[in-house]
Design a protein around this motif. Structure first.
Motif, PDB file in Angstrom:
ATOM      1  N   ARG A 144      -5.149   6.205  -5.170  1.00 26.96           N
ATOM      2  CA  ARG A 144      -5.577   4.991  -4.235  1.00 26.96           C
ATOM      3  C   ARG A 144      -6.822   4.437  -5.426  1.00 26.96           C
ATOM      4  N   ASP A 145      -7.608   5.729  -5.562  1.00 30.02           N
ATOM      5  CA  ASP A 145      -9.293   5.415  -5.177  1.00 30.02           C
ATOM      6  C   ASP A 145      -9.341   5.341  -7.032  1.00 30.02           C
ATOM      7  N   GLN A 188      -7.295  -1.648  -5.390  1.00 29.50           N
ATOM      8  CA  GLN A 188      -8.212  -2.074  -5.700  1.00 29.50           C
ATOM      9  C   GLN A 188      -7.485  -3.896  -5.943  1.00 29.50           C
ATOM     10  N   GLU A 191       0.992  -0.845  -0.146  1.00 24.97           N
ATOM     11  CA  GLU A 191      -0.561  -0.536   0.089  1.00 24.97           C
ATOM     12  C   GLU A 191       1.138   1.019  -0.123  1.00 24.97           C
ATOM     13  N   LYS A 238      -8.611   4.812 -11.324  1.00 30.25           N
ATOM     14  CA  LYS A 238      -8.449   4.133 -12.483  1.00 30.25           C
ATOM     15  C   LYS A 238      -7.055   3.863 -12.651  1.00 30.25           C
ATOM     16  N   ASP A 243      -4.325  -4.823  -4.072  1.00 28.27           N
ATOM     17  CA  ASP A 243      -5.014  -5.776  -2.681  1.00 28.27           C
ATOM     18  C   ASP A 243      -4.868  -6.978  -3.699  1.00 28.27           C
ATOM     19  N   MET A 244      -5.570  -7.254  -5.002  1.00 25.66           N
ATOM     20  CA  MET A 244      -6.329  -8.440  -5.802  1.00 25.66           C
ATOM     21  C   MET A 244      -4.753  -9.165  -5.940  1.00 25.66           C
ATOM     22  N   LYS A 286     -12.281  -1.865 -11.408  1.00 25.50           N
ATOM     23  CA  LYS A 286     -11.451  -1.312 -10.099  1.00 25.50           C
ATOM     24  C   LYS A 286     -10.356  -0.322 -10.045  1.00 25.50           C
ATOM     25  N   THR A 287      -9.795   0.231  -8.908  1.00 18.14           N
ATOM     26  CA  THR A 287      -9.291   1.155  -8.924  1.00 18.14           C
ATOM     27  C   THR A 287      -8.240   0.542  -7.928  1.00 18.14           C
TER      28      THR A 287
END
Length: 103
Positions: free
Chosen positions: A60-61, A85, A52, A63, A88-89, A81-82
């Motif tokens: 962060r938010d 996201q 992160e 695309k 994290d995936m 997805k951002t």
């Protein structure tokens, strides 16, 4: 597929009447598709984002951009997805190991 942080620095001088015109002049030079006059960056860095802390707050938010080498199947998993996201995936957080107290 990986997530990369890309930084390109253009340290240039522009003669213009305003800061806005100076900025637009450089953007046009960067976007120019003519290899003879294409403006190259002074510095370029590409680092894989794995944590992160590797993702700038501003992104962060949002695309992320997606490279042409991403498969259609992978593109479908990225849709909507951002950046955070996707990170994290690609790199799920590992659960913290429980530390037992010594008696």
């Amino acid at each position: 597929m990986k997530l990369f942080s890309v930084i390109k620095v253009y340290d240039v001088y522009v003669a213009a009447e305003s800061a806005e015109e100076a900025s637009m002049t450089i953007i046009k030079a960067i976007r120019n598709s003519d290899p003879e006059t294409l403006l190259a960056p002074n510095e370029a860095t590409v680092n894989e984002a794995r944590n992160e802390r590797d993702v700038h707050e501003r992104w962060r938010d949002l695309k992320p951009f997606v490279g042409d080498d991403v498969s259609d199947a992978d593109f479908e998993t990225l849709k909507g997805k951002t950046t955070i996201q996707i990170l994290d995936m690609l790199h799920p957080k590992q659960p913290k190991a429980k530390v037992e107290k010594a008696k």
